[in-house]
Motif scaffolding. Sequence first.
Motif, PDB file in Angstrom:
ATOM      1  N   SER A 297       0.834  -1.205   0.000  1.00 29.42           N
ATOM      2  CA  SER A 297       0.000   0.000   0.000  1.00 29.42           C
ATOM      3  C   SER A 297       0.868   1.254   0.000  1.00 29.42           C
ATOM      4  N   ARG A 298       1.914   1.241   0.805  1.00 31.95           N
ATOM      5  CA  ARG A 298       2.818   2.393   0.853  1.00 31.95           C
ATOM      6  C   ARG A 298       3.528   2.584  -0.481  1.00 31.95           C
ATOM      7  N   LEU A 299       3.926   1.490  -1.097  1.00 31.41           N
ATOM      8  CA  LEU A 299       4.608   1.579  -2.393  1.00 31.41           C
ATOM      9  C   LEU A 299       3.678   2.108  -3.478  1.00 31.41           C
ATOM     10  N   VAL A 300       2.434   1.683  -3.468  1.00 32.77           N
ATOM     11  CA  VAL A 300       1.475   2.202  -4.450  1.00 32.77           C
ATOM     12  C   VAL A 300       1.335   3.708  -4.287  1.00 32.77           C
ATOM     13  N   ALA A 301       1.210   4.164  -3.059  1.00 36.54           N
ATOM     14  CA  ALA A 301       1.065   5.600  -2.797  1.00 36.54           C
ATOM     15  C   ALA A 301       2.314   6.371  -3.188  1.00 36.54           C
ATOM     16  N   ALA A 302       3.459   5.682  -3.151  1.00 34.41           N
ATOM     17  CA  ALA A 302       4.741   6.334  -3.473  1.00 34.41           C
ATOM     18  C   ALA A 302       5.150   6.112  -4.916  1.00 34.41           C
ATOM     19  N   GLY A 303       4.248   5.606  -5.738  1.00 36.83           N
ATOM     20  CA  GLY A 303       4.580   5.381  -7.143  1.00 36.83           C
ATOM     21  C   GLY A 303       5.629   4.303  -7.341  1.00 36.83           C
ATOM     22  N   GLY A 304       5.744   3.388  -6.392  1.00 40.14           N
ATOM     23  CA  GLY A 304       6.700   2.295  -6.505  1.00 40.14           C
ATOM     24  C   GLY A 304       8.104   2.626  -6.056  1.00 40.14           C
ATOM     25  N   VAL A 306      10.856   3.079  -3.389  1.00 42.95           N
ATOM     26  CA  VAL A 306      11.116   2.621  -2.035  1.00 42.95           C
ATOM     27  C   VAL A 306      11.442   3.768  -1.087  1.00 42.95           C
ATOM     28  N   ARG A 307      12.292   4.671  -1.513  1.00 44.31           N
ATOM     29  CA  ARG A 307      12.698   5.786  -0.650  1.00 44.31           C
ATOM     30  C   ARG A 307      11.491   6.598  -0.200  1.00 44.31           C
ATOM     31  N   LYS A 308      10.567   6.846  -1.108  1.00 39.50           N
ATOM     32  CA  LYS A 308       9.363   7.613  -0.760  1.00 39.50           C
ATOM     33  C   LYS A 308       8.450   6.792   0.133  1.00 39.50           C
ATOM     34  N   ALA A 309       8.347   5.503  -0.123  1.00 38.47           N
ATOM     35  CA  ALA A 309       7.471   4.648   0.678  1.00 38.47           C
ATOM     36  C   ALA A 309       7.936   4.577   2.131  1.00 38.47           C
ATOM     37  N   LEU A 310       9.245   4.763   2.329  1.00 39.87           N
ATOM     38  CA  LEU A 310       9.804   4.738   3.686  1.00 39.87           C
ATOM     39  C   LEU A 310       9.734   6.094   4.367  1.00 39.87           C
ATOM     40  N   GLY A 311       9.277   7.093   3.612  1.00 36.59           N
ATOM     41  CA  GLY A 311       9.080   8.422   4.206  1.00 36.59           C
ATOM     42  C   GLY A 311      10.348   9.195   4.407  1.00 36.59           C
TER      43      GLY A 311
END
Length: 311
Positions: A297-304, A306-311
């Motif tokens: 879910s985090r990766l989808v929100a971050a466009g795939g 990883v760095r963005k998905a980890l905040g």
Amino acid sequence: MTHPGTHSGSTPDVAAGLDDLPTEAWEPGAADLDLRPTADLVALMNEQDATVPAAVARSADRLTGAIDAIAERMQDGGRLVYVGAGTSGRLAVVDAAECESTFSTPPGLVVALIAGGAAAAASAQEHAEDDEDAGRREIRSLDIGPADSVVGLSASGRTPYVVGAVAEAAAAGALTVAVTSVEASELGALAEHEIAVVVGPEVIAGSTRLKAGTAQKLVLNTISTVVMVRLGKTYGNLMVDLVASNAKLRDRVRRIVRHATGAGRDEVDAALEAADGDARVAIVSLVAGVDATEARSRLVAAGGVVRKALG
């Protein structure tokens, strides 16, 4: 100067002025090439090859500008299309194919057009490079538009097939890039970004599969790799968006997740199993301390990314 989209004609005199091209120049210092011992020839080839990275480095600013422009368009859904003939086309085919295996780009996102079609990748179809209209037709067949980037590769900067393709792409509003081994070329005049890597005469006069080909390979490596980094296909210097389709790649995925997270083997294997083998999901799950569903879910929100998905 020729302006983008204004070039016309399908049967130019491709032989005119070839004697003046650096790519066709004769190196007098190698006039006794066939008389030298093998060890000398190996040394000469190595010495000549060693000059290529410096020539590419002299084009660093132009490369940077082209890469940033390509990445910006691809972030908005555009495609990257390479166009070449002969050696240039075969190098383009390799780079486009390896984007799929290295970065899991979907088919059709990075495309290579080679004069003479797919058969030319395995067997020389050198006559096809003179067909300017074919280059135009193949760009039209891809429905190229303003979101796309078209990179034309031609050591001489005047290959008709490539010139036609880049002219058609420019007329369609696409971003255009010329990769050549000569300054102020016909192809360079058509493109928004001209990357001229001047490597000088080849050991065998006119054999541009040598230094010119090596330069093109380095430029293509740089374009595709840096664009994919800009698109978030890596986490640090780890390629985290790859499909583990064989035993070697499955082992590579395990090592990537271990490097990225510091987790032990058992923990990594469990995370990858829960992630259905997706390194990105496993990394986010382990680093953020969440389950695979939340990681996805985090990766989808971050466009795939990883760095963005980890905040």
